[in-house]
Design an enzyme around this catalytic site. Structure first.
Site, short mmCIF file in Angstrom:
data_model
loop_
_atom_site.label_atom_id
_atom_site.label_comp_id
_atom_site.label_asym_id
_atom_site.label_seq_id
_atom_site.Cartn_x
_atom_site.Cartn_y
_atom_site.Cartn_z
N GLN A 155 58.75 94.16 79.09
CA GLN A 155 57.42 94.20 79.24
C GLN A 155 57.11 94.20 80.68
OE1 GLN A 155 55.76 91.76 75.35
NE2 GLN A 155 55.50 90.74 77.40
N HIS A 183 50.65 92.88 75.25
CA HIS A 183 50.80 91.75 74.83
C HIS A 183 49.78 90.84 75.51
CE1 HIS A 183 53.98 88.22 75.01
NE2 HIS A 183 52.80 87.62 74.28
N ASN A 242 47.65 78.82 73.52
CA ASN A 242 47.06 79.83 73.02
C ASN A 242 47.45 79.99 71.40
OD1 ASN A 242 49.77 80.49 73.51
ND2 ASN A 242 49.36 81.99 75.13
N ARG A 295 58.21 87.56 69.05
CA ARG A 295 58.87 88.21 70.25
C ARG A 295 59.41 89.53 69.48
NH1 ARG A 295 56.18 85.83 73.11
NH2 ARG A 295 56.72 84.12 74.45
P1 NDP Z 1 56.12 76.36 66.86
O1 NDP Z 1 57.26 75.65 67.91
O2 NDP Z 1 55.04 75.58 66.66
O3 NDP Z 1 56.72 76.83 65.52
C1 NDP Z 1 57.86 77.62 65.45
C2 NDP Z 1 58.53 77.12 64.05
O4 NDP Z 1 59.41 78.37 63.85
C3 NDP Z 1 59.01 75.84 63.86
O5 NDP Z 1 58.46 75.33 62.58
C4 NDP Z 1 60.57 76.24 63.51
O6 NDP Z 1 61.15 75.04 62.92
C5 NDP Z 1 60.46 77.58 62.95
N1 NDP Z 1 61.53 78.25 62.91
C6 NDP Z 1 62.63 78.38 64.09
N2 NDP Z 1 63.50 79.33 63.89
C7 NDP Z 1 63.21 79.67 62.73
C8 NDP Z 1 63.98 80.46 61.59
N3 NDP Z 1 65.13 80.97 62.15
N4 NDP Z 1 63.45 80.67 60.46
C9 NDP Z 1 62.20 80.10 60.17
N5 NDP Z 1 61.45 79.16 60.95
C10 NDP Z 1 62.10 79.11 62.09
O7 NDP Z 1 55.69 77.69 67.61
P2 NDP Z 1 54.46 78.39 67.61
O8 NDP Z 1 53.75 78.50 66.47
O9 NDP Z 1 53.63 77.83 68.73
O10 NDP Z 1 55.07 79.74 68.34
C11 NDP Z 1 55.92 80.67 67.70
C12 NDP Z 1 56.04 81.58 68.54
O11 NDP Z 1 55.14 82.54 69.00
C13 NDP Z 1 56.65 81.18 69.91
O12 NDP Z 1 58.11 80.97 70.01
C14 NDP Z 1 56.45 82.54 70.96
O13 NDP Z 1 57.51 83.12 70.90
C15 NDP Z 1 55.31 83.12 70.15
N6 NDP Z 1 54.11 82.89 70.79
C16 NDP Z 1 53.58 84.51 71.17
C17 NDP Z 1 52.31 84.34 71.95
C18 NDP Z 1 51.76 85.60 72.19
O14 NDP Z 1 51.03 85.51 72.95
N7 NDP Z 1 52.08 86.84 71.27
C19 NDP Z 1 51.73 83.12 72.51
C20 NDP Z 1 52.47 82.01 71.98
C21 NDP Z 1 53.73 82.08 71.17
P3 NDP Z 1 61.68 73.81 63.55
O15 NDP Z 1 60.31 72.97 63.77
O16 NDP Z 1 62.51 73.57 62.63
O17 NDP Z 1 62.35 74.31 64.84
#
Ligand code: NDP
Length: 386
Positions: free
Chosen positions: A314, A333, A147, A285
């Site tokens: 939630q 959500h 998603n 989140r």
């Molecule tokens: P990804 O794992 O593809 O991307 C997350 C990115 O965040 C990575 O590039 C990671 O870097 C980076 N990151 C981690 N910590 C930090 C930080 N402190 N500062 C900057 N960048 C950071 O995840 P997604 O894009 O798929 O999803 C992101 C978040 O969205 C999920 O963790 C989830 O909580 C949320 N989500 C929400 C949904 C909703 O329905 N609202 C549905 C799906 C997801 P690195 O690669 O180095 O770890």
């Protein structure tokens, strides 16, 4: 034979749908970057039907029962004596969606003597105590990418909706009014604005790609830089930290996972460094932002708008301050639970179950915890204390 406990959100208030607004879904077999969409041996549901609610059962009942397993589905997940707590005692598998998370705390994991697999039908397993899963040898898996684009679309919608003052203007129509000034006194063009994402992973990068055609100036921060060609293609400005990025931005979108480094990141201090009148969109989140600091920043005018779809806990209680704070565009959500997304993560859940029940490895990209340690995607994206 396994007992599978599935915690899903309630059916629509007027009953499970018998008809739908559309007849089909577009066929999508790959995500950006090449990962294939889920490949179960079969599915027993119609893509485009409501699968994430109790009667939808993620389309799993026939598959599980024909193989002799037991499926229990409930929405009753919180509080002592909940159906979730009762059924968990002898469940082998727990499935829930982040939109209606079955919080698998350390206490619950310790009490669930048969628990071997926790599946997130969707993405984001922070509702599972991963330390406890590691300690008890529980495998945790999620349907990675299922998603991500759904959420990115929601971010784009909310960005435009806040900047252009869409929701209050729509309300004027519903109320029978026509005061143009009421609508436009807070309405701007996105064109030319500086938009920054906290994290440019699957969702963050998809947001950047979707916003680029609006002729905005794009910024990002992440733990790792994107390839140089992507930075050049999208005209991205990289910042080494969130604190360095946000003072430059008119719009900030949060797309990072919740972990100790991001928890409470957007508090009074960081919000005060943003441009006055900036917009903040958080579909990642809720606990990445300080609930009351956001409320204060909206009331004081430091933020011009806040939107997102993630809350804590939630479901959000009826008196949650974000329901009544000014200039917000919150939804429950829902961004990752469109009917399109449900078809993918229901198929992905089935794929995970097929693998696990047959003793085959679960796709590495779906794994968060396995064999008593972070694994697959989890080893990259999550952290545990031990
Ligand atoms: P990804 O794992 O593809 O991307 C997350 C990115 O965040 C990575 O590039 C990671 O870097 C980076 N990151 C981690 N910590 C930090 C930080 N402190 N500062 C900057 N960048 C950071 O995840 P997604 O894009 O798929 O999803 C992101 C978040 O969205 C999920 O963790 C989830 O909580 C949320 N989500 C929400 C949904 C909703 O329905 N609202 C549905 C799906 C997801 P690195 O690669 O180095 O770890």
């Amino acid at each position: 034979m396994a007992k599978v406990l599935c915690v899903l959100y309630d059916d629509p208030t007027d009953g499970y749908p018998t008809t739908y607004a559309r007849d089909d879904l577009p066929a999508i077999d790959h995500y950006p970057g090449g990962q294939t969409t889920p490949t179960p041996e079969a599915v027993d549901f119609t893509p485009g039907h409501l699968l994430g609610s109790v009667s939808g059962e993620l389309g799993l009942r026939d598959f599980l029962e024909k193989a002799g397993h037991t499926l229990v589905v409930t929405s009753d997940k919180d509080g002592t004596g909940s159906a979730f707590d009762r059924e968990l005692a002898d469940a082998d598998v727990v499935i829930s969606q982040p939109f209606w998370p079955a919080y698998l705390t350390a206490e619950r994991i310790a009490a669930a003597k048969n628990l071997k697999l926790a599946v997130t039908a969707g993405i984001g397993s922070d509702h599972v105590d991963l330390d406890a899963a590691v300690a008890h040898g529980v495998t945790v898996a999620e349907v990675t990418y299922s998603n991500s684009i759904s959420v990115a679309e929601h971010v784009v919608m909310m960005t435009l909706s806040l900047v252009r003052n869409y929701l209050p203007s729509h309300q004027v129509v519903l109320d029978g009014g026509w005061n143009i000034a009421d609508c436009v006194a807070r309405s701007y063009d996105l064109e030319g604005m500086h938009v920054g994402t906290v994290a440019a992973g699957r969702i963050g990068l998809a947001v950047l790609r979707r916003l680029a055609p609006f002729d905005v100036r794009l910024h990002y921060t992440d733990r790792h830089r994107l390839p140089r060609e992507v930075e050049q293609e999208l005209g991205l400005t990289f910042h080494a930290s969130t604190a360095e990025m946000v003072p430059h931005c008119d719009v900030v979108t949060i797309n990072a996972p919740l972990h100790p480094e991001t928890e409470g990141l957007f508090g009074d201090k960081l919000l005060a460094t943003m441009k006055r009148g900036a917009y903040l969109i958080n579909t990642a989140r809720a606990r990445i932002v300080d609930r009351d600091a956001v409320d204060r920043a909206l009331r004081g005018g430091q933020l011009a708008g806040y939107a997102g779809d993630v809350w804590y806990p939630q479901p959000a209680p009826a008196d949650h301050p974000w329901r009544t704070m000014p200039h917000h565009g919150m939804t429950p959500h829902i961004s990752g639970s469109s009917l399109s997304a449900q078809a993918r993560y229901a198929a992905g859940t089935r794929e995970i179950l097929e693998s696990w029940l047959a003793g085959r490895p679960i796709r590495d990209e779906y794994l968060i915890v396995d064999g008593g340690a972070l694994a697959g995607t989890g080893a990259h994206s999550y952290s545990v204390t031990k």
